[in-house]
Design a protein around this motif. Structure first.
Motif, short mmCIF file in Angstrom:
data_model
loop_
_atom_site.label_atom_id
_atom_site.label_comp_id
_atom_site.label_asym_id
_atom_site.label_seq_id
_atom_site.Cartn_x
_atom_site.Cartn_y
_atom_site.Cartn_z
N UNK A 189 -39.42 -98.02 36.12
CA UNK A 189 -39.10 -96.89 35.26
C UNK A 189 -38.15 -97.32 34.14
N UNK A 190 -37.19 -98.17 34.45
CA UNK A 190 -36.26 -98.65 33.44
C UNK A 190 -37.00 -99.46 32.37
N UNK A 191 -37.93 -100.31 32.79
CA UNK A 191 -38.71 -101.08 31.83
C UNK A 191 -39.57 -100.18 30.96
N UNK A 192 -40.13 -99.14 31.56
CA UNK A 192 -40.96 -98.20 30.81
C UNK A 192 -40.14 -97.53 29.71
N UNK A 193 -38.95 -97.04 30.05
CA UNK A 193 -38.11 -96.37 29.06
C UNK A 193 -37.67 -97.35 27.98
N UNK A 194 -37.32 -98.57 28.36
CA UNK A 194 -36.89 -99.56 27.38
C UNK A 194 -37.98 -99.87 26.36
N UNK A 195 -39.23 -99.84 26.80
CA UNK A 195 -40.33 -100.28 25.95
C UNK A 195 -41.16 -99.14 25.36
N UNK A 196 -40.70 -97.92 25.52
CA UNK A 196 -41.44 -96.76 25.01
C UNK A 196 -40.73 -96.19 23.80
N UNK A 197 -41.49 -95.97 22.73
CA UNK A 197 -40.94 -95.34 21.53
C UNK A 197 -41.19 -93.84 21.61
N UNK A 198 -40.15 -93.08 21.86
CA UNK A 198 -40.29 -91.64 21.95
C UNK A 198 -38.98 -90.97 21.57
N UNK A 199 -39.07 -89.69 21.26
CA UNK A 199 -37.86 -88.91 20.96
C UNK A 199 -37.39 -88.13 22.18
N UNK A 219 -31.24 -93.04 20.31
CA UNK A 219 -30.45 -92.14 21.16
C UNK A 219 -31.24 -91.73 22.39
N UNK A 220 -32.53 -91.46 22.21
CA UNK A 220 -33.38 -91.10 23.34
C UNK A 220 -33.40 -92.21 24.38
N UNK A 221 -33.59 -93.44 23.92
CA UNK A 221 -33.68 -94.58 24.85
C UNK A 221 -32.37 -94.78 25.61
N UNK A 222 -31.26 -94.81 24.89
CA UNK A 222 -29.98 -95.09 25.55
C UNK A 222 -29.57 -93.97 26.50
N UNK A 223 -29.78 -92.72 26.09
CA UNK A 223 -29.42 -91.61 26.97
C UNK A 223 -30.34 -91.51 28.17
N UNK A 224 -31.63 -91.80 27.98
CA UNK A 224 -32.59 -91.74 29.08
C UNK A 224 -32.33 -92.83 30.10
N UNK A 225 -31.95 -94.02 29.64
CA UNK A 225 -31.64 -95.10 30.58
C UNK A 225 -30.47 -94.72 31.48
N UNK A 226 -29.50 -93.98 30.93
CA UNK A 226 -28.38 -93.52 31.76
C UNK A 226 -28.81 -92.44 32.75
N UNK A 227 -29.92 -91.76 32.45
CA UNK A 227 -30.35 -90.62 33.26
C UNK A 227 -31.30 -91.01 34.39
N UNK A 228 -31.76 -92.23 34.42
CA UNK A 228 -32.82 -92.62 35.36
C UNK A 228 -32.44 -92.34 36.81
#
Length: 294
Positions: A189-199, A219-228
């Motif tokens: 899941x962490x790899x998916x968020x790191x490599x996905x371009x989304x808002x 901002x989406x990527x960094x905040x989502x990684x903290x939320x995993x």
């Protein structure tokens, strides 16, 4: 006001991805604006351009002081946890602080068993953020005007999560409870968020459907990684599936209506109208952050 319809020229959903019992759908959106003058607390504090502290030596559970020492606007999101000082806190709502200004930020405690300074009198960023389930209850109680009991409910929710995850914290610390968990699917899941371009993302945890968007992909990527870890902690025993079709989710996002509420910083704050729970924040009519429960 239909914020998502007015702020984005196009909004679409990516393919649903499954990580064990968690369902994740990327949200792609083209904004009608581009802002490069907004930074997160994590970004600015890493450069020593933002700091958070107790409002006094004695402190106050419900308020901290945040200083923006940069030329950028400072964004603090409603699930941002800061750790240290007398106890760990989470922001009440999304707040924008202007350059070279400070605000007294309303917060809630996420570490009931500590009220003392340890290594530093300052706060620092956390590697984790508040879970969607606790955020929903916080927003629901704010919307109903039952703000007096929010702190008690946050503590109860941390205790319930500790019991659910079989994780003990000597100070009932949310970040200790969530951070101690190891999930087989977490690395994927962490790899998916790191490599996905989304808002943003649609997150399905059991019967819950949670949507969140940010002002840019970084901002989406960094905040989502903290939320995993928080996303995974909210998953129920049953496998999570989106409860609606992607077309219906998109329609609900675009057609969601919002009304203004009191702001803390220079943001224009909104909450979802009707029976839905959600919060959004704009800066000078530009979208900064929004979350909605469907």
């Amino acid at each position: 006001m239909r914020i998502f319809a007015e702020q984005f020229t196009d909004l679409s959903l990516g393919q649903t991805q499954f990580f064990n019992k968690l369902a994740v759908i990327p949200i792609h959106a083209k904004a009608s604006f581009q802002r490069h003058d907004i930074k997160t607390f994590d970004e600015l504090s890493a450069l020593n351009l933002a700091e958070a502290s107790e409002i006094s030596e004695d402190g106050s559970v419900g308020t901290i002081r945040v200083l923006n020492k940069s030329e950028s606007y400072l964004a603090i999101f409603d699930n941002d946890i800061i750790v240290g000082a007398k106890q760990n806190r989470v922001a009440k709502s999304t707040v924008i602080i202007p350059p070279f200004e400070a605000v007294n930020l309303p917060v809630y405690c996420v570490e009931r068993g500590r009220w003392r300074y340890e290594n530093s009198h300052k706060f620092k960023r956390s590697q984790h953020s508040l879970s969607p389930q606790i955020r929903e209850k916080k927003i629901m109680m704010m919307k109903s005007g039952n703000t007096r009991n929010i702190q008690h409910e946050v503590w109860n929710d941390v205790d319930e999560l500790s019991y659910k995850l079989n994780a003990f914290s000597s100070t009932s610390n949310f970040t200790d409870v969530v951070g101690a968990q190891e999930y087989k699917c977490e690395a994927q899941l962490r790899d998916f968020v790191k490599n996905t371009k989304s808002r943003g993302y649609v997150i399905a945890t059991g019967k819950k459907l949670f949507c969140e968007l940010f002002f840019n992909e970084q901002a989406c990527r960094s905040q989502s990684l903290k939320s995993i870890k928080s996303w995974l902690a909210d998953v129920t025993e049953e496998k999570s599936y989106p409860l609606k079709s992607q077309m219906k989710i998109k329609e609900d996002l675009i057609n969601s209506t919002w009304h203004p509420v009191n702001s803390i910083g220079v943001e224009t704050a909104f909450e979802a109208s009707g029976s839905r729970q959600g919060q959004s924040a704009l800066l000078q009519d530009n979208f900064i952050h929004g979350l909605l429960y469907l």
